[in-house]
Write an enzyme that holds these catalytic residues in place. Sequence first.
Site, PDB file in Angstrom:
ATOM      1  N   CYS A   9      61.215 -16.802 -31.625  1.00  0.00           N
ATOM      2  CA  CYS A   9      62.200 -17.853 -31.912  1.00  0.00           C
ATOM      3  C   CYS A   9      61.866 -19.059 -31.038  1.00  0.00           C
ATOM      4  O   CYS A   9      60.738 -19.170 -30.551  1.00  0.00           O
ATOM      5  CB  CYS A   9      63.629 -17.356 -31.719  1.00  0.00           C
ATOM      6  SG  CYS A   9      64.080 -16.899 -30.035  1.00  0.00           S
ATOM      7  N   ARG A  15      67.830 -15.186 -30.310  1.00  0.00           N
ATOM      8  CA  ARG A  15      67.518 -14.416 -31.519  1.00  0.00           C
ATOM      9  C   ARG A  15      66.392 -13.399 -31.339  1.00  0.00           C
ATOM     10  O   ARG A  15      66.563 -12.222 -31.683  1.00  0.00           O
ATOM     11  CB  ARG A  15      67.171 -15.387 -32.669  1.00  0.00           C
ATOM     12  CG  ARG A  15      68.342 -16.222 -33.110  1.00  0.00           C
ATOM     13  CD  ARG A  15      67.889 -17.375 -33.988  1.00  0.00           C
ATOM     14  NE  ARG A  15      67.116 -18.355 -33.224  1.00  0.00           N
ATOM     15  CZ  ARG A  15      66.539 -19.433 -33.733  1.00  0.00           C
ATOM     16  NH1 ARG A  15      66.618 -19.664 -35.030  1.00  0.00           N
ATOM     17  NH2 ARG A  15      65.875 -20.273 -32.959  1.00  0.00           N
ATOM     18  N   ASP A 123      70.215 -20.653 -35.432  1.00  0.00           N
ATOM     19  CA  ASP A 123      70.181 -20.613 -33.975  1.00  0.00           C
ATOM     20  C   ASP A 123      71.624 -20.601 -33.466  1.00  0.00           C
ATOM     21  O   ASP A 123      72.368 -21.554 -33.685  1.00  0.00           O
ATOM     22  CB  ASP A 123      69.450 -21.861 -33.470  1.00  0.00           C
ATOM     23  CG  ASP A 123      69.188 -21.792 -31.982  1.00  0.00           C
ATOM     24  OD1 ASP A 123      69.859 -20.978 -31.304  1.00  0.00           O
ATOM     25  OD2 ASP A 123      68.333 -22.542 -31.500  1.00  0.00           O
TER      26      ASP A 123
HETATM   27  P1  4NP Z   1      66.798 -18.959 -29.468  1.00  0.00           P
HETATM   28  O1  4NP Z   1      67.949 -20.027 -29.124  1.00  0.00           O
HETATM   29  O2  4NP Z   1      65.643 -19.768 -30.039  1.00  0.00           O
HETATM   30  O3  4NP Z   1      67.419 -18.075 -30.479  1.00  0.00           O
HETATM   31  O4  4NP Z   1      66.452 -18.275 -28.175  1.00  0.00           O
HETATM   32  C1  4NP Z   1      67.713 -21.104 -28.264  1.00  0.00           C
HETATM   33  C2  4NP Z   1      68.003 -20.978 -26.934  1.00  0.00           C
HETATM   34  C3  4NP Z   1      67.798 -22.043 -26.077  1.00  0.00           C
HETATM   35  C4  4NP Z   1      67.318 -23.231 -26.566  1.00  0.00           C
HETATM   36  C5  4NP Z   1      67.028 -23.365 -27.907  1.00  0.00           C
HETATM   37  C6  4NP Z   1      67.223 -22.298 -28.757  1.00  0.00           C
HETATM   38  N1  4NP Z   1      67.133 -24.346 -25.692  1.00  0.00           N
HETATM   39  O5  4NP Z   1      66.806 -25.426 -26.194  1.00  0.00           O
HETATM   40  O6  4NP Z   1      67.287 -24.191 -24.479  1.00  0.00           O
END
Ligand code: 4NP
Length: 155
Positions: A9, A15, A123
């Site tokens: 992800c 995720r 997300d």
């Molecule tokens: P993930 O969600 O891609 O599902 O882990 C996110 C967590 C943090 C960030 C972006 C997406 N961030 O920009 O810090």
Amino acid sequence: MPVSILMVCLGNICRSPLAEGILASKLPASDFIVDSAGTGSWHVGHAPDKRSIGVAKKNKLDISKQKGRQFSSRDFDSFDYIYVMDHSNYKDVLAMAKTPEQESKVKMILNELFPDENVDVPDPYYGTDNGFDMVYNMLDEACDIISKNLLKKHT
Ligand code: 4NP
């Protein structure tokens, strides 16, 4: 040689840690390696988001020991299957592939549930806790199909 599967992800804290924990729980560790990574580097070395740890715990999975890491082009050699969560991950990972064989390893995870529809796992980072339950359920259904197919193909 164990069969290896990588979940990808953006941050590797919401995720893909869930996808890793869920799929690993459905496959024998003696024959399969499951890991996860993020296309971004903000959360390298971090534990998963507390809300992902919480929804996993509610479903009897412990993902609290996982550590964030960034996706690297070497992962194309180390992993047999690469599942991405959304369109943007797909574009970023594919941009690092060097051969058609590497490209062919990359799949949108929800295409297992909705073939060819290219549906994103949303997300949940900026949303409510409820978003994490929704993501958990989607990933659980997708990983059910993935694990059944892998067990059929590789054992
Ligand atoms: P993930 O969600 O891609 O599902 O882990 C996110 C967590 C943090 C960030 C972006 C997406 N961030 O920009 O810090």
